[in-house]
Scaffold this motif. Sequence first.
Motif, PDB file in Angstrom:
ATOM      1  N   VAL A   1      39.948  40.893  72.757  1.00 43.43           N
ATOM      2  CA  VAL A   1      40.466  40.033  71.687  1.00 43.43           C
ATOM      3  C   VAL A   1      39.742  40.335  70.380  1.00 43.43           C
ATOM      4  CG1 VAL A   1      40.613  37.634  70.902  1.00 43.43           C
ATOM      5  CG2 VAL A   1      41.241  38.218  73.245  1.00 43.43           C
ATOM      6  N   LEU A   2      38.415  40.483  70.448  1.00 43.10           N
ATOM      7  CA  LEU A   2      37.644  40.812  69.238  1.00 43.10           C
ATOM      8  C   LEU A   2      38.012  42.194  68.708  1.00 43.10           C
ATOM      9  CD1 LEU A   2      34.146  39.361  70.157  1.00 43.10           C
ATOM     10  CD2 LEU A   2      35.839  38.423  68.573  1.00 43.10           C
ATOM     11  N   LEU A   3      38.223  43.143  69.618  1.00 46.69           N
ATOM     12  CA  LEU A   3      38.619  44.489  69.199  1.00 46.69           C
ATOM     13  C   LEU A   3      39.970  44.467  68.501  1.00 46.69           C
ATOM     14  CD1 LEU A   3      38.007  47.523  69.238  1.00 46.69           C
ATOM     15  CD2 LEU A   3      39.238  47.634  71.406  1.00 46.69           C
ATOM     16  N   ILE A   4      40.898  43.672  69.005  1.00 45.51           N
ATOM     17  CA  ILE A   4      42.212  43.549  68.357  1.00 45.51           C
ATOM     18  C   ILE A   4      42.045  43.018  66.938  1.00 45.51           C
ATOM     19  CG2 ILE A   4      44.376  42.225  68.387  1.00 45.51           C
ATOM     20  CD1 ILE A   4      44.258  42.470  71.480  1.00 45.51           C
ATOM     21  N   GLY A   5      41.220  41.990  66.767  1.00 44.72           N
ATOM     22  CA  GLY A   5      40.972  41.433  65.430  1.00 44.72           C
ATOM     23  C   GLY A   5      40.367  42.448  64.483  1.00 44.72           C
ATOM     24  N   VAL A   6      39.401  43.218  64.966  1.00 42.72           N
ATOM     25  CA  VAL A   6      38.742  44.225  64.128  1.00 42.72           C
ATOM     26  C   VAL A   6      39.715  45.337  63.743  1.00 42.72           C
ATOM     27  CG1 VAL A   6      36.956  46.022  64.146  1.00 42.72           C
ATOM     28  CG2 VAL A   6      36.427  43.723  64.959  1.00 42.72           C
ATOM     29  N   VAL A   7      40.514  45.782  64.690  1.00 41.96           N
ATOM     30  CA  VAL A   7      41.459  46.872  64.416  1.00 41.96           C
ATOM     31  C   VAL A   7      42.507  46.433  63.397  1.00 41.96           C
ATOM     32  CG1 VAL A   7      43.295  48.267  65.459  1.00 41.96           C
ATOM     33  CG2 VAL A   7      41.079  48.089  66.575  1.00 41.96           C
ATOM     34  N   VAL A   8      42.997  45.203  63.521  1.00 44.47           N
ATOM     35  CA  VAL A   8      44.004  44.712  62.571  1.00 44.47           C
ATOM     36  C   VAL A   8      43.385  44.532  61.182  1.00 44.47           C
ATOM     37  CG1 VAL A   8      45.491  42.747  62.012  1.00 44.47           C
ATOM     38  CG2 VAL A   8      45.450  43.646  64.319  1.00 44.47           C
ATOM     39  N   ALA A   9      42.147  44.071  61.111  1.00 49.71           N
ATOM     40  CA  ALA A   9      41.493  43.828  59.822  1.00 49.71           C
ATOM     41  C   ALA A   9      41.039  45.113  59.130  1.00 49.71           C
ATOM     42  CB  ALA A   9      40.293  42.903  60.014  1.00 49.71           C
ATOM     43  N   ALA A  10      40.780  46.153  59.883  1.00 50.17           N
ATOM     44  CA  ALA A  10      40.159  47.363  59.340  1.00 50.17           C
ATOM     45  C   ALA A  10      40.887  47.995  58.147  1.00 50.17           C
ATOM     46  CB  ALA A  10      39.961  48.384  60.447  1.00 50.17           C
ATOM     47  N   PRO A  11      42.198  48.243  58.198  1.00 47.08           N
ATOM     48  CA  PRO A  11      42.819  48.929  57.056  1.00 47.08           C
ATOM     49  C   PRO A  11      42.665  48.180  55.728  1.00 47.08           C
ATOM     50  CG  PRO A  11      44.313  48.942  58.924  1.00 47.08           C
ATOM     51  CD  PRO A  11      43.173  48.049  59.287  1.00 47.08           C
ATOM     52  N   LEU A  12      42.904  46.875  55.732  1.00 44.80           N
ATOM     53  CA  LEU A  12      42.768  46.122  54.483  1.00 44.80           C
ATOM     54  C   LEU A  12      41.311  46.001  54.058  1.00 44.80           C
ATOM     55  CD1 LEU A  12      45.407  43.266  54.580  1.00 44.80           C
ATOM     56  CD2 LEU A  12      45.053  44.916  52.763  1.00 44.80           C
ATOM     57  N   CYS A  13      40.402  45.842  55.001  1.00 47.55           N
ATOM     58  CA  CYS A  13      38.986  45.731  54.643  1.00 47.55           C
ATOM     59  C   CYS A  13      38.452  47.042  54.064  1.00 47.55           C
ATOM     60  CB  CYS A  13      38.158  45.292  55.848  1.00 47.55           C
ATOM     61  SG  CYS A  13      38.409  43.577  56.303  1.00 47.55           S
ATOM     62  N   VAL A  14      38.817  48.154  54.675  1.00 49.00           N
ATOM     63  CA  VAL A  14      38.384  49.459  54.161  1.00 49.00           C
ATOM     64  C   VAL A  14      38.970  49.700  52.770  1.00 49.00           C
ATOM     65  CG1 VAL A  14      38.600  51.955  54.532  1.00 49.00           C
ATOM     66  CG2 VAL A  14      37.958  50.461  56.420  1.00 49.00           C
ATOM     67  N   THR A  15      40.228  49.342  52.581  1.00 47.82           N
ATOM     68  CA  THR A  15      40.866  49.468  51.268  1.00 47.82           C
ATOM     69  C   THR A  15      40.151  48.598  50.240  1.00 47.82           C
ATOM     70  OG1 THR A  15      43.008  49.930  52.275  1.00 47.82           O
ATOM     71  CG2 THR A  15      43.025  49.161  50.013  1.00 47.82           C
ATOM     72  N   GLY A  16      39.851  47.366  50.613  1.00 48.44           N
ATOM     73  CA  GLY A  16      39.156  46.451  49.699  1.00 48.44           C
ATOM     74  C   GLY A  16      37.774  46.952  49.331  1.00 48.44           C
ATOM     75  N   ILE A  17      37.048  47.466  50.309  1.00 47.40           N
ATOM     76  CA  ILE A  17      35.704  48.003  50.028  1.00 47.40           C
ATOM     77  C   ILE A  17      35.791  49.189  49.083  1.00 47.40           C
ATOM     78  CG2 ILE A  17      33.753  49.186  51.092  1.00 47.40           C
ATOM     79  CD1 ILE A  17      34.208  47.303  53.542  1.00 47.40           C
ATOM     80  N   ALA A  18      36.780  50.053  49.294  1.00 43.49           N
ATOM     81  CA  ALA A  18      36.958  51.212  48.405  1.00 43.49           C
ATOM     82  C   ALA A  18      37.275  50.745  46.981  1.00 43.49           C
ATOM     83  CB  ALA A  18      38.059  52.119  48.928  1.00 43.49           C
ATOM     84  N   MET A  19      38.082  49.708  46.845  1.00 44.33           N
ATOM     85  CA  MET A  19      38.432  49.196  45.512  1.00 44.33           C
ATOM     86  C   MET A  19      37.225  48.571  44.822  1.00 44.33           C
ATOM     87  SD  MET A  19      42.123  47.417  45.877  1.00 44.33           S
ATOM     88  CE  MET A  19      43.607  48.345  46.052  1.00 44.33           C
ATOM     89  N   VAL A  20      36.432  47.836  45.565  1.00 46.64           N
ATOM     90  CA  VAL A  20      35.269  47.178  44.970  1.00 46.64           C
ATOM     91  C   VAL A  20      34.227  48.200  44.525  1.00 46.64           C
ATOM     92  CG1 VAL A  20      33.316  45.672  45.506  1.00 46.64           C
ATOM     93  CG2 VAL A  20      35.617  44.989  46.175  1.00 46.64           C
ATOM     94  N   ARG A  21      34.085  49.277  45.281  1.00 47.37           N
ATOM     95  CA  ARG A  21      33.066  50.290  44.962  1.00 47.37           C
ATOM     96  C   ARG A  21      33.437  51.159  43.770  1.00 47.37           C
ATOM     97  NH1 ARG A  21      30.540  52.566  50.555  1.00 47.37           N
ATOM     98  NH2 ARG A  21      29.452  50.652  51.079  1.00 47.37           N
ATOM     99  N   LYS A  22      34.721  51.338  43.481  1.00 53.26           N
ATOM    100  CA  LYS A  22      35.112  52.252  42.397  1.00 53.26           C
ATOM    101  C   LYS A  22      35.000  51.577  41.071  1.00 53.26           C
ATOM    102  CE  LYS A  22      37.866  55.508  44.904  1.00 53.26           C
ATOM    103  NZ  LYS A  22      39.062  56.250  45.019  1.00 53.26           N
TER     104      LYS A  22
END
Length: 146
Positions: free
Chosen positions: A125-146
């Motif tokens: 269940v936790l893995l499902i949550g992490v996998v679903v959250a990953a694309p938007l979180c990675v995108t958000g981190i990339a936006m904040v860093r640039k």
Amino acid sequence: MNSEKELNPAEQLAALGKAQQAMDQASGYGAKLMGTYCIVLGLLIGGLAALLQIYRPDENFAGFIVIISLFAVAVIAMSLAYGKLYRSLPRGFSKMYLRGFVASMVLYAVALAIMSAGPFAWPTVLLIGVVVAAPLCVTGIAMVRK
């Protein structure tokens, strides 16, 4: 007749430089704000996808309806935020956001589809949550860093 005085070329260049600097600041602020929104939405959708595995419609229909409603509200809120911010985003950030958003939505749909497989253990269940959250979180981190 125009009451403004004519600017010489050096003054025009200085004014243009000032305007460009202000636009760069606004663009950076928009990217950071949109990135923060992406991270929050990613975590929220990932959490909701994990909760879907716990509050299954056959076991707890009211919980399922609440989770789906929260998902709809989150997507609408993010769409409104994007509508306000997309003009102030740096070049390419709109496409980056849309790729992350679509990837998370597809993974959320997969999480909905695998509910029929039966109840899962907590690590799954936790893995499902992490996998679903990953694309938007990675995108958000990339936006904040640039």
